[in-house]
Scaffold this active site. Sequence first.
Site, PDB file in Angstrom:
ATOM      1  N   GLU A 104     -12.470 -16.789 113.916  1.00  0.00           N
ATOM      2  CA  GLU A 104     -12.439 -17.560 112.666  1.00  0.00           C
ATOM      3  C   GLU A 104     -11.179 -18.413 112.632  1.00  0.00           C
ATOM      4  O   GLU A 104     -10.169 -18.078 113.267  1.00  0.00           O
ATOM      5  CB  GLU A 104     -12.486 -16.550 111.496  1.00  0.00           C
ATOM      6  CG  GLU A 104     -12.365 -17.108 110.114  1.00  0.00           C
ATOM      7  CD  GLU A 104     -13.498 -18.049 109.703  1.00  0.00           C
ATOM      8  OE1 GLU A 104     -13.630 -19.116 110.342  1.00  0.00           O
ATOM      9  OE2 GLU A 104     -14.203 -17.754 108.723  1.00  0.00           O
ATOM     10  N   ASP A 105     -11.217 -19.510 111.884  1.00  0.00           N
ATOM     11  CA  ASP A 105     -10.021 -20.352 111.789  1.00  0.00           C
ATOM     12  C   ASP A 105      -8.996 -19.772 110.813  1.00  0.00           C
ATOM     13  O   ASP A 105      -7.810 -19.725 111.099  1.00  0.00           O
ATOM     14  CB  ASP A 105     -10.378 -21.801 111.406  1.00  0.00           C
ATOM     15  CG  ASP A 105     -11.196 -21.908 110.118  1.00  0.00           C
ATOM     16  OD1 ASP A 105     -11.599 -20.864 109.559  1.00  0.00           O
ATOM     17  OD2 ASP A 105     -11.444 -23.044 109.671  1.00  0.00           O
ATOM     18  N   ASP A 108      -8.743 -16.429 104.018  1.00  0.00           N
ATOM     19  CA  ASP A 108      -8.067 -16.779 102.767  1.00  0.00           C
ATOM     20  C   ASP A 108      -8.353 -15.661 101.753  1.00  0.00           C
ATOM     21  O   ASP A 108      -7.624 -14.676 101.693  1.00  0.00           O
ATOM     22  CB  ASP A 108      -8.618 -18.142 102.337  1.00  0.00           C
ATOM     23  CG  ASP A 108      -7.980 -18.702 101.091  1.00  0.00           C
ATOM     24  OD1 ASP A 108      -6.822 -18.371 100.822  1.00  0.00           O
ATOM     25  OD2 ASP A 108      -8.631 -19.494 100.383  1.00  0.00           O
ATOM     26  N   THR A 109      -9.449 -15.743 101.009  1.00  0.00           N
ATOM     27  CA  THR A 109      -9.800 -14.646 100.096  1.00  0.00           C
ATOM     28  C   THR A 109     -10.331 -13.439 100.868  1.00  0.00           C
ATOM     29  O   THR A 109     -10.315 -12.312 100.372  1.00  0.00           O
ATOM     30  CB  THR A 109     -10.898 -15.081  99.095  1.00  0.00           C
ATOM     31  OG1 THR A 109     -12.078 -15.411  99.841  1.00  0.00           O
ATOM     32  CG2 THR A 109     -10.460 -16.269  98.272  1.00  0.00           C
ATOM     33  N   GLY A 110     -10.858 -13.677 102.078  1.00  0.00           N
ATOM     34  CA  GLY A 110     -11.488 -12.616 102.871  1.00  0.00           C
ATOM     35  C   GLY A 110     -12.984 -12.484 102.590  1.00  0.00           C
ATOM     36  O   GLY A 110     -13.673 -11.711 103.250  1.00  0.00           O
ATOM     37  N   THR A 112     -15.531 -14.570 103.115  1.00  0.00           N
ATOM     38  CA  THR A 112     -16.385 -14.978 104.249  1.00  0.00           C
ATOM     39  C   THR A 112     -16.379 -13.892 105.310  1.00  0.00           C
ATOM     40  O   THR A 112     -17.432 -13.522 105.837  1.00  0.00           O
ATOM     41  CB  THR A 112     -15.888 -16.314 104.865  1.00  0.00           C
ATOM     42  OG1 THR A 112     -15.730 -17.271 103.825  1.00  0.00           O
ATOM     43  CG2 THR A 112     -16.865 -16.841 105.909  1.00  0.00           C
ATOM     44  N   LYS A 156      -1.071 -21.706 101.116  1.00  0.00           N
ATOM     45  CA  LYS A 156      -1.080 -23.161 100.881  1.00  0.00           C
ATOM     46  C   LYS A 156      -2.187 -23.779 101.715  1.00  0.00           C
ATOM     47  O   LYS A 156      -2.569 -23.202 102.737  1.00  0.00           O
ATOM     48  CB  LYS A 156       0.263 -23.765 101.297  1.00  0.00           C
ATOM     49  CG  LYS A 156       1.394 -23.313 100.418  1.00  0.00           C
ATOM     50  CD  LYS A 156       2.695 -23.920 100.868  1.00  0.00           C
ATOM     51  CE  LYS A 156       3.835 -23.456  99.969  1.00  0.00           C
ATOM     52  NZ  LYS A 156       5.135 -23.808 100.552  1.00  0.00           N
ATOM     53  N   PHE A 157      -2.654 -24.969 101.318  1.00  0.00           N
ATOM     54  CA  PHE A 157      -3.771 -25.594 102.020  1.00  0.00           C
ATOM     55  C   PHE A 157      -3.289 -26.278 103.305  1.00  0.00           C
ATOM     56  O   PHE A 157      -2.318 -27.025 103.316  1.00  0.00           O
ATOM     57  CB  PHE A 157      -4.486 -26.613 101.121  1.00  0.00           C
ATOM     58  CG  PHE A 157      -5.769 -27.087 101.715  1.00  0.00           C
ATOM     59  CD1 PHE A 157      -6.894 -26.270 101.724  1.00  0.00           C
ATOM     60  CD2 PHE A 157      -5.853 -28.343 102.304  1.00  0.00           C
ATOM     61  CE1 PHE A 157      -8.086 -26.697 102.297  1.00  0.00           C
ATOM     62  CE2 PHE A 157      -7.040 -28.783 102.883  1.00  0.00           C
ATOM     63  CZ  PHE A 157      -8.159 -27.958 102.880  1.00  0.00           C
ATOM     64  N   ARG A 170     -10.020 -32.769 111.618  1.00  0.00           N
ATOM     65  CA  ARG A 170     -10.129 -31.589 112.502  1.00  0.00           C
ATOM     66  C   ARG A 170      -9.511 -31.875 113.874  1.00  0.00           C
ATOM     67  O   ARG A 170      -9.166 -30.975 114.612  1.00  0.00           O
ATOM     68  CB  ARG A 170     -11.598 -31.227 112.717  1.00  0.00           C
ATOM     69  CG  ARG A 170     -12.316 -30.744 111.473  1.00  0.00           C
ATOM     70  CD  ARG A 170     -13.655 -30.145 111.863  1.00  0.00           C
ATOM     71  NE  ARG A 170     -14.558 -29.984 110.745  1.00  0.00           N
ATOM     72  CZ  ARG A 170     -14.549 -28.943 109.910  1.00  0.00           C
ATOM     73  NH1 ARG A 170     -13.682 -27.977 110.063  1.00  0.00           N
ATOM     74  NH2 ARG A 170     -15.432 -28.871 108.932  1.00  0.00           N
TER      75      ARG A 170
HETATM   76  P1  5GP Z   1     -12.313 -17.149 102.579  1.00  0.00           P
HETATM   77  O1  5GP Z   1     -13.765 -16.764 102.496  1.00  0.00           O
HETATM   78  O2  5GP Z   1     -11.472 -16.162 103.349  1.00  0.00           O
HETATM   79  O3  5GP Z   1     -11.752 -17.431 101.228  1.00  0.00           O
HETATM   80  O4  5GP Z   1     -12.214 -18.548 103.284  1.00  0.00           O
HETATM   81  C1  5GP Z   1     -12.551 -18.763 104.573  1.00  0.00           C
HETATM   82  C2  5GP Z   1     -12.878 -20.219 104.794  1.00  0.00           C
HETATM   83  O5  5GP Z   1     -12.275 -21.086 103.816  1.00  0.00           O
HETATM   84  C3  5GP Z   1     -12.307 -20.676 106.107  1.00  0.00           C
HETATM   85  O6  5GP Z   1     -13.203 -20.444 107.158  1.00  0.00           O
HETATM   86  C4  5GP Z   1     -12.083 -22.152 105.867  1.00  0.00           C
HETATM   87  O7  5GP Z   1     -13.265 -22.866 106.115  1.00  0.00           O
HETATM   88  C5  5GP Z   1     -11.773 -22.259 104.403  1.00  0.00           C
HETATM   89  N1  5GP Z   1     -10.312 -22.341 104.151  1.00  0.00           N
HETATM   90  C6  5GP Z   1      -9.528 -21.394 103.572  1.00  0.00           C
HETATM   91  N2  5GP Z   1      -8.248 -21.799 103.495  1.00  0.00           N
HETATM   92  C7  5GP Z   1      -8.215 -23.036 104.044  1.00  0.00           C
HETATM   93  C8  5GP Z   1      -7.140 -23.979 104.289  1.00  0.00           C
HETATM   94  O8  5GP Z   1      -5.959 -23.774 103.993  1.00  0.00           O
HETATM   95  N3  5GP Z   1      -7.496 -25.138 104.915  1.00  0.00           N
HETATM   96  C9  5GP Z   1      -8.793 -25.420 105.271  1.00  0.00           C
HETATM   97  N4  5GP Z   1      -8.997 -26.601 105.870  1.00  0.00           N
HETATM   98  N5  5GP Z   1      -9.809 -24.558 105.062  1.00  0.00           N
HETATM   99  C10 5GP Z   1      -9.524 -23.376 104.458  1.00  0.00           C
END
Ligand code: 5GP
Length: 182
Positions: A104-105, A108-110, A112, A156-157, A170
């Site tokens: 995974e890249d 964030d929240t976990g 996904t 942070k983003f 990208r």
């Molecule tokens: P989660 O489900 O953990 O909140 O988020 C996972 C997905 O949110 C990542 O696979 C990505 O696509 C997107 N995401 C979360 N934080 C960032 C960020 O800082 N930058 C970008 N470009 N995508 C993010």
Amino acid sequence: MENKVRVNGLTFVPYLTHDVIMKEVERVASEIREDLKGGDPVFICVLNGAFIFAADLIREIGMNEGKIAFVRYASYEGTSSTGHVRQLTGLTEDIDGKDVVIIEDIVDTGLTAVKMIDDLKKHNPRSVRFATLLHKPASSRTGFTPDYVAFNIEPKFIIGYGLDLDGKVRNLKDIYVIEEEE
Ligand code: 5GP
């Protein structure tokens, strides 16, 4: 590395250089290689954001018996999570009895990660491990902890090295963070 990147009216500043990224990719690759010791794992790259990290990571791991498959999930709109995780493309590779490594890249929240692991476990893998380029522990809404993390970062983003803003940027070799308002 560019000094500033402007996209969709937002400004981003340098955060992690390509050299620093590659050093950590090598470290994570050696951890995974050691843990899987000559098996025939299936690496599952989470599209779209992880495609560049996955390409570098699997070449660095260097396990010729390993296969790669792709899944696609979405939860983000613009620069924030909607909190609602959707699977857009499912698994095409058979993982029954296999050691699986999700690539995974960013976590964030976990949300996904948790949904994806749940979905994959229905296919009866022998084990599931989770590797992420970036982890924002302070944003967690699930308590999920990845097995392999290249960088723990602030909430942070981020863009670049596969990570997008509305599908753009990208291609950047380095990683940039959104500029703080003065
Ligand atoms: P989660 O489900 O953990 O909140 O988020 C996972 C997905 O949110 C990542 O696979 C990505 O696509 C997107 N995401 C979360 N934080 C960032 C960020 O800082 N930058 C970008 N470009 N995508 C993010």
